[in-house]
Design a protein around this motif. Structure first.
Motif, mmCIF file in Angstrom:
data_model
loop_
_atom_site.group_PDB
_atom_site.id
_atom_site.type_symbol
_atom_site.label_atom_id
_atom_site.label_comp_id
_atom_site.label_asym_id
_atom_site.label_seq_id
_atom_site.Cartn_x
_atom_site.Cartn_y
_atom_site.Cartn_z
ATOM 1 N N THR A 208 1.813 -6.947 14.715
ATOM 2 C CA THR A 208 2.758 -5.997 15.300
ATOM 3 C C THR A 208 3.145 -4.862 14.354
ATOM 4 O O THR A 208 3.707 -3.861 14.799
ATOM 5 C CB THR A 208 4.029 -6.727 15.761
ATOM 6 N N LEU A 209 2.850 -4.998 13.064
ATOM 7 C CA LEU A 209 3.146 -3.928 12.108
ATOM 8 C C LEU A 209 1.892 -3.138 11.738
ATOM 9 O O LEU A 209 1.901 -2.357 10.781
ATOM 10 C CB LEU A 209 3.812 -4.508 10.853
ATOM 11 N N GLY A 210 0.826 -3.344 12.498
ATOM 12 C CA GLY A 210 -0.386 -2.555 12.282
ATOM 13 C C GLY A 210 -0.935 -2.647 10.878
ATOM 14 O O GLY A 210 -1.331 -1.635 10.285
ATOM 15 N N GLY A 211 -0.970 -3.861 10.326
ATOM 16 C CA GLY A 211 -1.491 -4.035 8.977
ATOM 17 C C GLY A 211 -0.602 -3.426 7.904
ATOM 18 O O GLY A 211 -1.045 -3.235 6.772
ATOM 19 N N GLY A 212 0.638 -3.136 8.254
ATOM 20 C CA GLY A 212 1.564 -2.541 7.292
ATOM 21 C C GLY A 212 1.777 -1.057 7.494
ATOM 22 O O GLY A 212 2.698 -0.463 6.921
ATOM 23 N N VAL A 213 0.936 -0.429 8.326
ATOM 24 C CA VAL A 213 1.057 1.017 8.570
ATOM 25 C C VAL A 213 2.424 1.343 9.182
ATOM 26 O O VAL A 213 3.016 2.387 8.874
ATOM 27 C CB VAL A 213 -0.079 1.500 9.502
ATOM 28 N N LEU A 214 2.951 0.444 10.015
ATOM 29 C CA LEU A 214 4.203 0.717 10.718
ATOM 30 C C LEU A 214 5.444 0.348 9.914
ATOM 31 O O LEU A 214 6.557 0.358 10.443
ATOM 32 C CB LEU A 214 4.201 -0.016 12.062
ATOM 33 N N THR A 215 5.269 0.056 8.633
ATOM 34 C CA THR A 215 6.427 -0.138 7.757
ATOM 35 C C THR A 215 6.924 1.186 7.201
ATOM 36 O O THR A 215 7.986 1.242 6.581
ATOM 37 C CB THR A 215 6.076 -1.059 6.577
ATOM 38 N N GLY A 216 6.131 2.257 7.387
ATOM 39 C CA GLY A 216 6.518 3.572 6.879
ATOM 40 C C GLY A 216 6.120 3.829 5.440
ATOM 41 O O GLY A 216 6.533 4.837 4.849
ATOM 42 N N ARG A 217 5.287 2.940 4.875
ATOM 43 C CA ARG A 217 4.908 3.085 3.460
ATOM 44 C C ARG A 217 3.804 4.104 3.240
ATOM 45 O O ARG A 217 3.585 4.545 2.111
ATOM 46 C CB ARG A 217 4.441 1.739 2.897
ATOM 47 N N TYR A 218 3.107 4.479 4.300
ATOM 48 C CA TYR A 218 1.920 5.324 4.136
ATOM 49 C C TYR A 218 2.114 6.650 4.863
ATOM 50 O O TYR A 218 2.585 6.692 5.997
ATOM 51 C CB TYR A 218 0.685 4.588 4.659
ATOM 52 N N ARG A 219 1.723 7.744 4.208
ATOM 53 C CA ARG A 219 1.929 9.087 4.758
ATOM 54 C C ARG A 219 0.649 9.909 4.668
ATOM 55 O O ARG A 219 -0.239 9.651 3.840
ATOM 56 C CB ARG A 219 3.043 9.814 3.994
ATOM 57 N N HIS A 220 0.561 10.930 5.529
ATOM 58 C CA HIS A 220 -0.563 11.867 5.497
ATOM 59 C C HIS A 220 -0.668 12.502 4.110
ATOM 60 O O HIS A 220 0.326 12.930 3.526
ATOM 61 C CB HIS A 220 -0.348 12.982 6.526
ATOM 62 N N GLY A 221 -1.892 12.546 3.584
ATOM 63 C CA GLY A 221 -2.145 13.247 2.338
ATOM 64 C C GLY A 221 -1.695 12.531 1.087
ATOM 65 O O GLY A 221 -1.826 13.065 -0.014
ATOM 66 N N GLU A 222 -1.160 11.315 1.215
ATOM 67 C CA GLU A 222 -0.699 10.557 0.057
ATOM 68 C C GLU A 222 -1.618 9.357 -0.179
ATOM 69 O O GLU A 222 -1.986 8.652 0.757
ATOM 70 C CB GLU A 222 0.735 10.067 0.264
ATOM 71 N N ILE A 223 -1.983 9.129 -1.424
ATOM 72 C CA ILE A 223 -2.808 7.981 -1.776
ATOM 73 C C ILE A 223 -1.914 6.737 -1.798
ATOM 74 O O ILE A 223 -0.847 6.752 -2.416
ATOM 75 C CB ILE A 223 -3.455 8.182 -3.164
ATOM 76 N N PRO A 224 -2.301 5.681 -1.109
ATOM 77 C CA PRO A 224 -1.478 4.473 -1.089
ATOM 78 C C PRO A 224 -1.218 3.920 -2.487
ATOM 79 O O PRO A 224 -2.090 3.979 -3.367
ATOM 80 C CB PRO A 224 -2.311 3.487 -0.261
ATOM 81 N N ASP A 225 -0.026 3.420 -2.695
ATOM 82 C CA ASP A 225 0.327 2.771 -3.959
ATOM 83 C C ASP A 225 -0.668 1.637 -4.224
ATOM 84 O O ASP A 225 -0.935 0.833 -3.335
ATOM 85 C CB ASP A 225 1.743 2.204 -3.837
ATOM 86 N N PRO A 226 -1.210 1.568 -5.439
ATOM 87 C CA PRO A 226 -2.190 0.506 -5.746
ATOM 88 C C PRO A 226 -1.653 -0.902 -5.518
ATOM 89 O O PRO A 226 -2.429 -1.831 -5.295
ATOM 90 C CB PRO A 226 -2.507 0.740 -7.224
ATOM 91 N N ASP A 227 -0.322 -1.059 -5.587
ATOM 92 C CA ASP A 227 0.274 -2.380 -5.394
ATOM 93 C C ASP A 227 0.567 -2.690 -3.924
ATOM 94 O O ASP A 227 0.971 -3.798 -3.604
ATOM 95 C CB ASP A 227 1.580 -2.495 -6.197
ATOM 96 N N SER A 228 0.388 -1.692 -3.039
ATOM 97 C CA SER A 228 0.611 -1.924 -1.619
ATOM 98 C C SER A 228 -0.592 -2.644 -1.019
ATOM 99 O O SER A 228 -1.667 -2.723 -1.622
ATOM 100 C CB SER A 228 0.828 -0.596 -0.883
ATOM 101 N N ARG A 229 -0.406 -3.159 0.198
ATOM 102 C CA ARG A 229 -1.506 -3.880 0.847
ATOM 103 C C ARG A 229 -2.719 -2.981 1.019
ATOM 104 O O ARG A 229 -3.842 -3.376 0.698
ATOM 105 C CB ARG A 229 -1.046 -4.415 2.207
ATOM 106 N N MET A 230 -2.508 -1.765 1.541
ATOM 107 C CA MET A 230 -3.622 -0.846 1.745
ATOM 108 C C MET A 230 -4.226 -0.400 0.426
ATOM 109 O O MET A 230 -5.438 -0.225 0.306
ATOM 110 C CB MET A 230 -3.165 0.362 2.566
#
Length: 338
Positions: A208-230
């Motif tokens: 239901t959280l779309g693999g973590g995308v729907l937590t708000g941690r990921y944004r357009h043009g930003e590289i995901p934090d290395p410690d995040s799931r993505m």
């Protein structure tokens, strides 16, 4: 916490279902130890939850063992669900009578119980005749080892074939489906949810959280934090993990997440709470799987079931996440003269 009947059955389950994939140490997937898993289970039951889901596959059976120890002395107060079909060790896989019988007996031993409330086929098996599958499952019910039957990740066609097969063999039909469903994954609305409704099946939705995308941690043009799931998935050398992460971080999904963050800020809630509340309020959804790693995460998840989304907020989220499902969503048939 509210409780509903699961499909056309008398089994009452809580609107939140505690998923246990994070309980275990195999593969290094889980954060926290067995004591923390026990605290999560305690807090869930104290909050009024009664529905706990696991699978023999999770951490090669370790999750079922942890759950069995945690529920010792209070097993009868819990609606316990597990799944079979996947390989656990070298003994094979699938839904054959041989494999399912061995899988169920192994799950019963690990869980420390003599019955499963809801036994689910983890995935479709194209190599085993569906009549054999449904007859085998019915035998489990008649033997008292299983109370109710369900399936996971089945298509609409597979659901129909299974229910027809249960009728042919004079067996027990499925009462539930466990499908993926979220603001970024709405394809089940086309055929799967209508099939469940037609065949008396409730739904216990996951992802239901779309693999973590729907937590708000990921944004357009930003590289995901290395410690995040993505970030961890993108940093792996496994091509499948990379592809899965990139498929989730597409423009559509990130646009949905951005709107979700705005809505959450307006409501004074966390994005994850709003995403869970949206799914919980969808037609055809009986229970929503949550997978907290800690008591703190559990409390945040449970807050979603107390959150009532205003009608205009639901409409905004519906619109931004709209998926063109074509005529199979049923709208076409309303245009056809009768």
């Amino acid at each position: 916490m509210d409780h509903l009947n699961l499909g056309h059955s008398g089994l009452r389950v809580s609107r939140a279902c505690l998923g246990t994939m994070n309980f275990g140490t195999e593969y290094g997937l889980a954060a926290g130890d067995e004591a923390e898993a026990g605290r999560v289970i305690d807090a869930f039951l104290e909050a009024g939850g009664n529905f706990i889901d696991t699978a023999d596959l999770y951490h090669r059976g370790e999750t079922e063992e942890i759950l069995g120890r945690a529920l010792k002395g209070r097993r009868e107060w819990v609606v316990l669900a597990t799944k079979g079909a996947m390989p656990v060790g070298p003994e094979g896989r699938g839904l054959s009578r041989r494999h399912l019988t061995r899988a169920l007996d192994a799950s019963l031993r690990r869980l420390g119980t003599d019955y499963i409330d809801l036994y689910q086929c983890h995935q479709w098996d194209p190599l085993t005749p569906i009549d054999e599958v449904m007859a085998t499952l019915d035998a489990f019910v008649r033997a008292g080892k299983v109370r109710y039957l369900g399936c996971s990740n089945f298509t609409a066609t597979q659901i129909v074939e299974s229910q027809w097969a249960a009728e042919r063999v004079g067996g027990t039909p499925f009462v539930s489906l466990q499908p993926q469903y979220s603001l970024v994954q709405r394809v089940i609305e086309a055929e799967i949810l209508p099939a469940c409704e037609r065949h008396g099946m409730g739904t216990v939705v996951y992802g239901t959280l779309g693999g973590g995308v729907l937590t708000g941690r990921y944004r357009h043009g930003e590289i995901p934090d290395p410690d995040s799931r993505m970030g961890r998935l993108l940093g792996q050398s496994v091509p499948a993990a990379n592809r899965w992460a990139r498929s989730l971080l597409n423009d559509r999904n990130l646009a949905i997440a951005e709107e979700l963050v705005k809505v959450a800020a307006e409501l004074g809630a966390a994005p994850a709470e709003v995403a869970l509340a949206w799914v919980a309020g969808r037609p055809g959804v009986t229970s929503v799987l949550i997978g907290p790693r800690s008591v703190e995460q559990l409390r945040g998840n449970l807050a979603a079931f107390e959150l009532e989304l205003p009608r205009e907020v639901t409409a905004r989220l519906d619109e931004i996440s709209h998926l063109d499902l074509g005529p199979m969503d049923g709208s076409f048939f309303h245009l056809v003269p009768r």
